[in-house]
Design a protein around this motif. Structure first.
Motif, mmCIF file in Angstrom:
data_model
loop_
_atom_site.group_PDB
_atom_site.id
_atom_site.type_symbol
_atom_site.label_atom_id
_atom_site.label_comp_id
_atom_site.label_asym_id
_atom_site.label_seq_id
_atom_site.Cartn_x
_atom_site.Cartn_y
_atom_site.Cartn_z
ATOM 1 N N ALA A 180 42.206 58.043 66.021
ATOM 2 C CA ALA A 180 42.320 58.565 64.654
ATOM 3 C C ALA A 180 41.353 57.849 63.714
ATOM 4 O O ALA A 180 40.755 58.456 62.827
ATOM 5 C CB ALA A 180 43.753 58.426 64.161
ATOM 6 N N ARG A 181 41.187 56.543 63.915
ATOM 7 C CA ARG A 181 40.216 55.769 63.154
ATOM 8 C C ARG A 181 39.075 55.368 64.074
ATOM 9 O O ARG A 181 39.303 54.759 65.124
ATOM 10 C CB ARG A 181 40.873 54.522 62.562
ATOM 11 C CG ARG A 181 41.952 54.834 61.529
ATOM 12 C CD ARG A 181 42.518 53.546 60.964
ATOM 13 N NE ARG A 181 43.563 53.817 59.991
ATOM 14 C CZ ARG A 181 44.216 52.880 59.327
ATOM 15 N NH1 ARG A 181 43.948 51.594 59.562
ATOM 16 N NH2 ARG A 181 45.156 53.196 58.450
ATOM 17 N N ARG A 234 40.718 64.135 67.384
ATOM 18 C CA ARG A 234 41.301 62.851 66.989
ATOM 19 C C ARG A 234 42.753 62.750 67.444
ATOM 20 O O ARG A 234 43.482 63.732 67.405
ATOM 21 C CB ARG A 234 41.253 62.681 65.467
ATOM 22 C CG ARG A 234 39.861 62.671 64.871
ATOM 23 C CD ARG A 234 39.945 62.347 63.400
ATOM 24 N NE ARG A 234 38.651 62.398 62.751
ATOM 25 C CZ ARG A 234 38.439 62.006 61.508
ATOM 26 N NH1 ARG A 234 39.435 61.522 60.794
ATOM 27 N NH2 ARG A 234 37.231 62.072 60.971
ATOM 28 N N SER A 235 43.146 61.529 67.828
ATOM 29 C CA SER A 235 44.536 61.290 68.209
ATOM 30 C C SER A 235 44.921 59.857 67.861
ATOM 31 O O SER A 235 44.184 58.913 68.169
ATOM 32 C CB SER A 235 44.741 61.532 69.700
ATOM 33 O OG SER A 235 46.042 61.133 70.092
ATOM 34 N N ARG A 276 36.747 63.119 72.445
ATOM 35 C CA ARG A 276 38.086 62.684 72.070
ATOM 36 C C ARG A 276 38.007 61.246 71.568
ATOM 37 O O ARG A 276 37.496 60.368 72.263
ATOM 38 C CB ARG A 276 39.033 62.813 73.263
ATOM 39 C CG ARG A 276 39.191 64.272 73.695
ATOM 40 C CD ARG A 276 40.216 64.451 74.771
ATOM 41 N NE ARG A 276 40.468 65.871 74.991
ATOM 42 C CZ ARG A 276 40.409 66.476 76.161
ATOM 43 N NH1 ARG A 276 40.114 65.786 77.244
ATOM 44 N NH2 ARG A 276 40.658 67.774 76.263
#
Length: 213
Positions: A27-28, A5-6, A24
């Protein structure tokens, strides 16, 4: 499968390293959307997982005759029928595993991976011993472990971790990985000074590094 997550990421992406899939994601994210993304790319995933696993040199099937790589040299897993147990041993390009009442994949996997991790620990320990004597750089602790995204890591407290999978490469490659992390005891970045320190003891680090990508 690993989810990465990023907060800065807006799109899904796939990455495969050493036979492992990383997805990848922002985040949401919506799990159902991730599922659909994976299903749409299954052909690519299966093809590249197999290619990555083959390139890694590590065993996949643990079957008799499977080709692997140890210390940069090809080796073949050889299951030996015997009435008495012996520890796995590497002889003339063959990793011999005693099988007498258990030929299951689980048993062979434990035997083979036990040998590989033990060999990795021994080679990494030997490399660290030589390099610390040469450089005068001493980590607080060295740990050999399974790592997903790097060959090694050096913490700000002076603890070094080395990926056991380096054992598939030559001893010279192992020296490079160990020296790379030792240099981080002095320079925590990848500055020109850092690479100069690596090159002082591993002059061919660029070639070695390319061979591990």
């Amino acid at each position: 499968m690993i989810l990465d997550r990023s907060a800065n990421r807006r799109k899904f992406a796939l990455a495969i390293n050493e036979g492992r899939l990383t997805v990848r994601v922002p985040a949401r994210f919506d799990p159902e959307e991730v599922k659909r993304f994976i299903e749409q790319n299954l052909d690519w995933i299966h093809k590249n997982l197999e290619l990555s696993a083959q390139k890694s040199g590590l065993p996949r099937s643990f079957e008799d005759g499977e080709q692997i790589r140890l210390l940069g040299e090809p080796a073949v897993i050889r299951l030996v029928n015997t009435d008495s147990y012996f520890s796995p041993r590497l002889e003339n390009g063959e990793l011999k595993v005693a099988v007498y009442n258990d030929r299951s994949r689980e048993y062979v996997s434990r035997q083979v991976m036990g040998f590989i991790t033990s060999l990795a620990g021994s080679e990494i320990s030997g490399s660290m011993k030589r390099l610390t004597a040469m450089t005068g750089l001493y980590p607080k602790k060295v740990t050999v472990k399974d790592m997903n995204a790097s060959w090694g890591r050096c913490s700000s407290t002076g603890n070094i971790s080395i990926n056991y999978k380096v054992v598939t490469f030559s001893k010279r490659h192992i020296d490079y990985v160990c020296m790379h992390e030792l240099a981080h005891l002095v320079h925590m970045d990848h500055s020109a000074q850092f690479w100069a320190l690596v090159e002082k003891y591993i002059p061919d680090w660029k070639q070695l590094r390319r061979g591990m990508r």
